[in-house]
Design a protein around this motif. Sequence first.
Motif, PDB file in Angstrom:
ATOM      1  N   TRP A   3      57.267  27.672  34.229  1.00 16.59           N
ATOM      2  CA  TRP A   3      57.952  27.227  33.014  1.00 16.59           C
ATOM      3  C   TRP A   3      59.148  26.333  33.350  1.00 16.59           C
ATOM      4  O   TRP A   3      59.468  25.423  32.591  1.00 16.59           O
ATOM      5  CB  TRP A   3      58.447  28.452  32.241  1.00 16.59           C
ATOM      6  CG  TRP A   3      57.338  29.250  31.594  1.00 16.59           C
ATOM      7  CD1 TRP A   3      56.007  29.053  31.727  1.00 16.59           C
ATOM      8  CD2 TRP A   3      57.501  30.367  30.719  1.00 16.59           C
ATOM      9  NE1 TRP A   3      55.304  29.963  31.006  1.00 16.59           N
ATOM     10  CE2 TRP A   3      56.195  30.795  30.360  1.00 16.59           C
ATOM     11  CE3 TRP A   3      58.603  31.038  30.204  1.00 16.59           C
ATOM     12  CZ2 TRP A   3      55.975  31.869  29.506  1.00 16.59           C
ATOM     13  CZ3 TRP A   3      58.389  32.110  29.355  1.00 16.59           C
ATOM     14  CH2 TRP A   3      57.084  32.527  29.009  1.00 16.59           C
ATOM     15  N   GLN A  10      62.093  22.872  26.817  1.00 14.69           N
ATOM     16  CA  GLN A  10      61.578  23.674  25.698  1.00 14.69           C
ATOM     17  C   GLN A  10      62.307  25.033  25.593  1.00 14.69           C
ATOM     18  O   GLN A  10      61.697  26.069  25.376  1.00 14.69           O
ATOM     19  CB  GLN A  10      60.068  23.918  25.897  1.00 14.69           C
ATOM     20  CG  GLN A  10      59.245  22.673  25.923  1.00 14.69           C
ATOM     21  CD  GLN A  10      59.326  21.909  24.612  1.00 14.69           C
ATOM     22  OE1 GLN A  10      59.335  22.517  23.547  1.00 14.69           O
ATOM     23  NE2 GLN A  10      59.402  20.583  24.682  1.00 14.69           N
ATOM     24  N   ASN A  13      61.809  26.722  22.141  1.00 18.57           N
ATOM     25  CA  ASN A  13      60.447  27.251  21.966  1.00 18.57           C
ATOM     26  C   ASN A  13      60.208  28.495  22.813  1.00 18.57           C
ATOM     27  O   ASN A  13      59.522  29.442  22.378  1.00 18.57           O
ATOM     28  CB  ASN A  13      59.417  26.182  22.321  1.00 18.57           C
ATOM     29  CG  ASN A  13      59.360  25.085  21.269  1.00 18.57           C
ATOM     30  OD1 ASN A  13      59.632  25.328  20.093  1.00 18.57           O
ATOM     31  ND2 ASN A  13      59.026  23.873  21.682  1.00 18.57           N
ATOM     32  N   LEU A  14      60.780  28.478  24.031  1.00 20.36           N
ATOM     33  CA  LEU A  14      60.639  29.680  24.864  1.00 20.36           C
ATOM     34  C   LEU A  14      61.411  30.846  24.267  1.00 20.36           C
ATOM     35  O   LEU A  14      61.001  32.005  24.387  1.00 20.36           O
ATOM     36  CB  LEU A  14      61.141  29.386  26.284  1.00 20.36           C
ATOM     37  CG  LEU A  14      60.279  28.417  27.098  1.00 20.36           C
ATOM     38  CD1 LEU A  14      60.879  28.206  28.484  1.00 20.36           C
ATOM     39  CD2 LEU A  14      58.852  28.938  27.224  1.00 20.36           C
ATOM     40  N   LYS A  16      61.726  31.401  21.077  1.00 22.29           N
ATOM     41  CA  LYS A  16      60.865  31.925  20.011  1.00 22.29           C
ATOM     42  C   LYS A  16      59.666  32.680  20.590  1.00 22.29           C
ATOM     43  O   LYS A  16      59.268  33.736  20.074  1.00 22.29           O
ATOM     44  CB  LYS A  16      60.390  30.777  19.131  1.00 22.29           C
ATOM     45  CG  LYS A  16      61.501  30.099  18.357  1.00 22.29           C
ATOM     46  CD  LYS A  16      60.957  28.934  17.538  1.00 22.29           C
ATOM     47  CE  LYS A  16      62.080  28.212  16.784  1.00 22.29           C
ATOM     48  NZ  LYS A  16      61.566  27.070  16.002  1.00 22.29           N
ATOM     49  N   HIS A  17      59.096  32.150  21.683  1.00 18.71           N
ATOM     50  CA  HIS A  17      57.905  32.782  22.254  1.00 18.71           C
ATOM     51  C   HIS A  17      58.227  34.177  22.812  1.00 18.71           C
ATOM     52  O   HIS A  17      57.472  35.140  22.579  1.00 18.71           O
ATOM     53  CB  HIS A  17      57.340  31.908  23.372  1.00 18.71           C
ATOM     54  CG  HIS A  17      56.227  32.573  24.135  1.00 18.71           C
ATOM     55  ND1 HIS A  17      54.962  32.737  23.615  1.00 18.71           N
ATOM     56  CD2 HIS A  17      56.220  33.163  25.374  1.00 18.71           C
ATOM     57  CE1 HIS A  17      54.218  33.390  24.501  1.00 18.71           C
ATOM     58  NE2 HIS A  17      54.951  33.649  25.579  1.00 18.71           N
ATOM     59  N   THR A  18      59.309  34.316  23.536  1.00 20.46           N
ATOM     60  CA  THR A  18      59.657  35.634  24.080  1.00 20.46           C
ATOM     61  C   THR A  18      59.967  36.631  22.976  1.00 20.46           C
ATOM     62  O   THR A  18      59.651  37.822  23.090  1.00 20.46           O
ATOM     63  CB  THR A  18      60.856  35.500  25.034  1.00 20.46           C
ATOM     64  OG1 THR A  18      61.933  34.801  24.370  1.00 20.46           O
ATOM     65  CG2 THR A  18      60.468  34.732  26.287  1.00 20.46           C
ATOM     66  N   TRP A  20      58.558  36.567  20.013  1.00 15.57           N
ATOM     67  CA  TRP A  20      57.238  36.933  19.476  1.00 15.57           C
ATOM     68  C   TRP A  20      56.544  37.967  20.374  1.00 15.57           C
ATOM     69  O   TRP A  20      55.888  38.897  19.877  1.00 15.57           O
ATOM     70  CB  TRP A  20      56.369  35.681  19.380  1.00 15.57           C
ATOM     71  CG  TRP A  20      54.941  36.007  19.050  1.00 15.57           C
ATOM     72  CD1 TRP A  20      54.396  36.177  17.820  1.00 15.57           C
ATOM     73  CD2 TRP A  20      53.876  36.239  19.986  1.00 15.57           C
ATOM     74  NE1 TRP A  20      53.067  36.490  17.908  1.00 15.57           N
ATOM     75  CE2 TRP A  20      52.719  36.542  19.235  1.00 15.57           C
ATOM     76  CE3 TRP A  20      53.788  36.214  21.379  1.00 15.57           C
ATOM     77  CZ2 TRP A  20      51.497  36.806  19.835  1.00 15.57           C
ATOM     78  CZ3 TRP A  20      52.577  36.490  21.975  1.00 15.57           C
ATOM     79  CH2 TRP A  20      51.436  36.778  21.213  1.00 15.57           C
ATOM     80  N   GLY A  21      56.678  37.814  21.690  1.00  9.61           N
ATOM     81  CA  GLY A  21      56.050  38.765  22.607  1.00  9.61           C
ATOM     82  C   GLY A  21      56.579  40.176  22.414  1.00  9.61           C
ATOM     83  O   GLY A  21      55.817  41.150  22.394  1.00  9.61           O
ATOM     84  N   GLN A 215      59.758  33.790  32.320  1.00 11.79           N
ATOM     85  CA  GLN A 215      58.316  33.828  32.555  1.00 11.79           C
ATOM     86  C   GLN A 215      57.894  35.142  33.202  1.00 11.79           C
ATOM     87  O   GLN A 215      56.897  35.741  32.815  1.00 11.79           O
ATOM     88  CB  GLN A 215      57.908  32.642  33.444  1.00 11.79           C
ATOM     89  CG  GLN A 215      56.398  32.573  33.695  1.00 11.79           C
ATOM     90  CD  GLN A 215      56.028  31.380  34.562  1.00 11.79           C
ATOM     91  OE1 GLN A 215      56.893  30.626  35.016  1.00 11.79           O
ATOM     92  NE2 GLN A 215      54.742  31.199  34.791  1.00 11.79           N
ATOM     93  N   ASP A 218      57.947  37.844  30.570  1.00 12.15           N
ATOM     94  CA  ASP A 218      56.826  37.756  29.645  1.00 12.15           C
ATOM     95  C   ASP A 218      55.531  38.193  30.306  1.00 12.15           C
ATOM     96  O   ASP A 218      54.694  38.860  29.683  1.00 12.15           O
ATOM     97  CB  ASP A 218      56.709  36.325  29.122  1.00 12.15           C
ATOM     98  CG  ASP A 218      55.757  36.212  27.951  1.00 12.15           C
ATOM     99  OD1 ASP A 218      56.106  36.718  26.855  1.00 12.15           O
ATOM    100  OD2 ASP A 218      54.657  35.647  28.126  1.00 12.15           O
TER     101      ASP A 218
END
Length: 560
Positions: A3, A10, A13-14, A16-18, A20-21, A215, A218
Amino acid sequence: MAWGTELWDQFENLDKHTQWGIDFLERYAKFVKERLEIEQTYAKQLRNLVKKYCPKRSKDDEPRFSSCLSFYSILNELNDYAGQREVVAEEMGHNVYGELMRYSQDLKSERKHHLQEGRKAQQYLDQCWKHMDNSKKKFERECKEAEKSQISYDRLDNDINATKSEVEKAKSQLYLRTHSADESKNEYAAQLQNFNGEQWKHFNVAIPQIFKNLQDMDERRTVKLGETYRSFADVERRVVPIISKCLEGMVTAAKAVDQRKDSAIVVESFKSGFEPPGDFPFEDYSQNLSRTGSDNTISTPKNEGVVKPDPKHSISKAAKNKLWLFGKKPKSPLAPSLEDFSHLPPEQRRKRLQARIDELSKELQKEVDQRDALNKMKDVYEKNPQMGDPQSLQPKISETMCNMEKLRSEIHKNESWLSEVEGKVSTRGDRRPSADVNHHTPHGRESPEGSYTDDPSQEHRSPPHQPDPRQAHQPDEFDDEFDDDDPLPVLGHCKALYSFDGQNEGTLLMKEDDVLYIIEEDKGDGWTRARKQSGEEGYVPTSYVEIAMEKNSKGAVTYI
């Protein structure tokens, strides 16, 4: 793919992604919680169902039919199955749901730390950029002011009307502006170099490291989800063998249903022991009528071919009452239960008496054990007076002996009634061996009617010479002694070592390993008087039996 290098720009975005996880992990944890609640509810409902259909029963209401026993076995297996569902719920709550919630909290803390590091790095880079931009703008302003000073100086220098002092002043101003521009230029260059260095570090060292940590976090979250998926299945898999045994137990219970056995239990439970009513004779009431016949009429001689009513075979009220076996049972007034159960049919009376004798025998055995224990304690007190007074135990011993005598009397009375019932049953056309009476049977042996023994060393041996009963007792003596109304008390019991045919009058037939009651000891003539469980009495050779007499109280039944 990393990453830090692929997603260097990003950050949002990362972020938001973490998030969401972690939300997905908590959603799965919620799913597991609802699943284990379903298991708990299912197990609870199963246990309530088992409790509903398997209520508490008294000893007399215990089921005997194979279909009932199988059903209760299935209920027990179902109860065990419910226990396994509870195990599933418990392990899901501990190994899956609890672990996921703890891990979710750890992920939230770790994610917060990494994002804070990233924001700090971004803020530091923004500060470096602001410093560089300020120095740049300052350098730009200074250059513009220096240009203005240069233009003013050139104009005054070319103006012939300008004074020398004005020219010098303009020249001095130009010099100051030019010097300031040079300083701003150097400052701008230094800030630019510093910013470029910090920016390189930001995008090549700081951000890649932070993104690498995100990363790793996650990926660990993903691995943890896979492990909990597997744990979710393993919880079910671990109880499968036990659940299979429960189901096998249900199948075994189903195979144990025996319709013939149940039918036999119905017969045993409700058989009265009465004989079916016989045929009733024809009763001719027309024999007293005068008959006038014609010439062609053949008159029947008087008293020939006419069946007279036999008073012995007349239809009595008692006989009519037995017709209910084939029709409607007559209504009878409610009568209180008698002590000897004579109000019951013979077969049911025999069973009730046998059950009472067994119960009294158990109570007597308890009293015997208590008496022996008290006697031992009394002996200890006599040997060691400091431990207690032996006379203090005497009232309790006397009470126990009194209870024993009462129980022996009750047993003797019920045995007399039982012998009476068994004697009546044995005289019927469809003779059936009386039920085993094992309340005096030594441990490990069958009833006196049987021949089983748990001593494998006993083999058939040649019987010794038996004495002649005619030399010891005459037939008249046997008859006189057997005509007594009150049976003799039991002095002990004996076991037949050999078979004896009992062909002589007054002797008693016995088979090897039969257990008999001793009612009269050997008087020196080689004969012992004994009684069978059925009540039949007679003399047997003393050398043919192994005798065990009561040691403590004469005339009492021995329980060994």
